[in-house]
Design a protein around this motif. Sequence first.
Motif: not given
Length: 238
Positions: A30-38, A119-131
Amino acid sequence: MWLHHPRTVKMKEMLFDSKLLGDVNYIYSTSTTSASPEFFENDIRVKGNLDSLGALGDLGWYCLGAVLWAKNYQLPTVVTALPDVTTNSDGVIVSFSASIQYKEPSSSGATTNAIIHCSFLADTSMDLNITGSKGSLNLNDFIIPQRESSASFEFTLGAKFLDLHIGWNVKPERVVVNCDELPQEGLMVEEFTRIVAGIRTTPGVLPDPKWPEISRKTQMLVDAVKKSVDLGCKPVYF
């Protein structure tokens, strides 16, 4: 930039050099960040007449690159955008998920499936899971480490449930990798400088094809996801 971090070198040793985790069966990133209105109002990444790839071209580059990295830059069989795509009023993608499938069996007979979400609409995540077939590797800050001086990841080998399923037989092992000399951004510039210096000081020497090849394959996956979105989330085959 994360490819230049010494943590990535250590993870590569476990995945490819020692085969400690076995064959890669599943990848989640995942790579997500909650972007600002600006951001939504002014940023080039959400303008249809500028950088029209949006979250796919920005955040998706890292997640798709991570899938390729985990598969030692083997191209997949099929890429499919999932039907949770969100666009803004310009038609620019601001949130999406995608499935990347490797249908050619590995040495153990298993195929590899990957899911990414950006997503630019969710809280910050930078997950990498490898099984893998023998263990798993997990980290939650793979793009930008939470600390500049060190970074960590966890791996688990041979995990099974205890009797009556009341727990696990092993706990994840945490590996800490120090980054004492330069942050990953500095290491990236250092690598670029090394390549340029080699070309300038040695007549006839061509640039190292490693980085152009990585960029080309990553862009191929970005283009495949975009094509799938444009086709109504239909699969795109390689």
